[in-house]
Design a protein around this motif. Structure first.
Motif, short mmCIF file in Angstrom:
data_model
loop_
_atom_site.label_atom_id
_atom_site.label_comp_id
_atom_site.label_asym_id
_atom_site.label_seq_id
_atom_site.Cartn_x
_atom_site.Cartn_y
_atom_site.Cartn_z
N ALA A 84 0.85 -1.19 0.00
CA ALA A 84 0.00 0.00 0.00
C ALA A 84 0.88 1.23 0.00
O ALA A 84 1.98 1.23 0.58
CB ALA A 84 -0.91 0.00 1.23
N VAL A 85 0.42 2.30 -0.66
CA VAL A 85 1.13 3.57 -0.59
C VAL A 85 1.01 4.14 0.82
O VAL A 85 1.93 4.76 1.35
CB VAL A 85 0.56 4.57 -1.62
CG1 VAL A 85 1.34 5.88 -1.57
CG2 VAL A 85 0.62 3.99 -3.02
N THR A 86 -0.16 3.90 1.42
CA THR A 86 -0.42 4.37 2.78
C THR A 86 -1.49 3.48 3.40
O THR A 86 -2.20 2.76 2.69
CB THR A 86 -0.87 5.85 2.77
OG1 THR A 86 -0.95 6.32 4.12
CG2 THR A 86 -2.20 6.02 2.07
N LEU A 118 -5.58 7.24 -1.75
CA LEU A 118 -5.40 7.75 -0.38
C LEU A 118 -4.08 8.50 -0.22
O LEU A 118 -3.80 9.04 0.85
CB LEU A 118 -5.43 6.59 0.62
CG LEU A 118 -6.68 5.71 0.63
CD1 LEU A 118 -6.53 4.61 1.68
CD2 LEU A 118 -7.93 6.55 0.89
N ALA A 119 -3.28 8.54 -1.28
CA ALA A 119 -1.93 9.08 -1.16
C ALA A 119 -1.79 10.45 -1.82
O ALA A 119 -2.57 10.82 -2.70
CB ALA A 119 -0.94 8.11 -1.80
N GLU A 121 0.46 13.12 -4.14
CA GLU A 121 1.26 12.97 -5.35
C GLU A 121 2.76 12.88 -5.03
O GLU A 121 3.50 12.19 -5.72
CB GLU A 121 1.00 14.14 -6.32
CG GLU A 121 -0.35 14.08 -7.00
CD GLU A 121 -0.54 12.81 -7.83
OE1 GLU A 121 0.42 12.39 -8.52
OE2 GLU A 121 -1.64 12.23 -7.79
N GLU A 122 3.19 13.59 -3.98
CA GLU A 122 4.61 13.54 -3.62
C GLU A 122 5.02 12.13 -3.22
O GLU A 122 6.14 11.68 -3.52
CB GLU A 122 4.92 14.50 -2.45
CG GLU A 122 4.45 15.93 -2.65
CD GLU A 122 3.04 16.15 -2.12
OE1 GLU A 122 2.89 16.35 -0.91
OE2 GLU A 122 2.10 16.11 -2.95
N GLN A 123 4.12 11.41 -2.50
CA GLN A 123 4.41 10.04 -2.10
C GLN A 123 4.58 9.14 -3.33
O GLN A 123 5.50 8.33 -3.40
CB GLN A 123 3.28 9.48 -1.23
CG GLN A 123 3.20 10.07 0.16
CD GLN A 123 1.97 9.55 0.90
OE1 GLN A 123 0.84 9.96 0.64
NE2 GLN A 123 2.19 8.61 1.81
N LEU A 124 3.69 9.31 -4.30
CA LEU A 124 3.74 8.49 -5.51
C LEU A 124 5.03 8.75 -6.28
O LEU A 124 5.71 7.82 -6.73
CB LEU A 124 2.53 8.78 -6.40
CG LEU A 124 1.14 8.61 -5.76
CD1 LEU A 124 0.06 8.91 -6.80
CD2 LEU A 124 0.96 7.20 -5.21
N ALA A 125 5.38 10.02 -6.42
CA ALA A 125 6.58 10.39 -7.18
C ALA A 125 7.83 9.85 -6.51
O ALA A 125 8.76 9.36 -7.17
CB ALA A 125 6.66 11.91 -7.31
#
Length: 295
Positions: A84-86, A118-119, A121-125
């Motif tokens: 999971a991203v978060t 739920l995340a 954009e900075e987390q994804l990048a």
């Protein structure tokens, strides 16, 4: 009649035969005598005992292309590792352990970060920059919005794929999207420790008819820890694929990229060409393996 083992429970094996269906089988005693245990994913020959009741016996195993120890499955084309991203936040040390394990067994890996809705954009990048630079395909998905689902289907089509990752990240929900007949129990997140509750208790192979005759997906028990085995500390560098293009330029042959001078890997790290997160995990894993060797 040739088929593939989809599930094994209490000595019974459920074998999928294309165009026929699923046969409930026992294995011949010769396997036990030879100390050979059929695994989920094995291609097998069965003898039909009762066509109406779909009951048979496994009479032979075809040679395995590969075998994973954890999860204990056979004949894998690739792994789709899901974090999971978060909620819960990804344990990247655990992810790197899994990637090393797949590199050891020469199994291609695709990384899927779920719950992208739920995340930020900075987390994804940040995650994409960390792993795409290593050469691993990265997909961001959401079981809620179905974002990324077409990319996932494209990756799975025509292959036998093991789904792996910790509990609570959405593996079973993703499988339900791919194959509604799977009807997998979906787990919740433990409020106390923000960790997924286990819902998959055994490895099971699912035939994804929508994606073609050769498309199978393993669902496996979620893991919260993964211990590296049969690996020396000095060998670890060979399984961090992003080191490869730099380590040939290191001053010392056999450089482990820690304290040596004129280390091209550390120079690449300083220049931002290697992820600090990955290097930090490499360092921690190196000393963990070094400590095992010492004792």
């Amino acid at each position: 009649m040739q088929g593939k083992i989809e599930k094994g429970i209490a000595g019974f094996y459920y074998v999928h035969v294309p165009q026929e269906g699923i046969y409930e089988c026992k294995a011949k005693g010769v396997f036990r005598n030879q100390k050979v245990k059929p695994l989920v994913g094995d291609d097998v020959e069965i003898a039909v005992l009762d066509q109406e009741k779909m009951v048979g016996t496994i009479v032979s195993l075809y040679p395995r292309r590969n075998t994973l120890v954890r999860p204990a499955v056979a004949n894998i084309d690739q792994a789709l590792v899901i974090f999971a991203v978060t909620d819960p936040l990804p344990n990247l040390n655990l992810l790197d352990r899994f990637l090393i394990t797949m590199e050891q067994q020469k199994v291609d890996t695709v990384i899927c970060f779920n719950k992208r809705d739920l995340a930020k954009e900075e987390q994804l990048a940040e995650l994409e920059e960390c792993y795409a630079v290593c050469g691993y395909p990265v997909i961001f998905s959401s079981n809620s919005t179905l974002d990324g689902m077409e990319e996932v289907k494209e990756v799975l089509t025509g292959k036998t794929t093991v789904l792996a990752g910790p509990s609570g990240v959405g593996k079973s929900s993703l499988l339900n999207q791919l194959n509604p007949e799977a009807n997998m129990e979906v787990g919740s997140i433990s409020e106390k420790i923000r960790r997924g509750k286990h819902t998959t208790r055994h490895s099971e192979l699912f035939y994804i008819e929508e994606l073609g005759e050769d498309t199978y997906v393993f669902d496996t028990p979620g893991f919260t820890s993964l211990y590296l085995t049969e690996l020396e500390a000095e060998e670890l560098k060979d399984y961090f694929v992003e080191f490869e293009e730099y380590q040939k330029a290191c001053r010392f042959k056999g450089c482990v990229h820690l304290q040596e001078p004129d280390c091209a890997v550390k120079q690449a790290l300083e220049q931002g060409k290697i992820s600090p997160s990955r290097y930090k995990n490499y360092t921690a894993l190196y000393w963990e393996l070094y400590g095992k060797k010492k004792y």
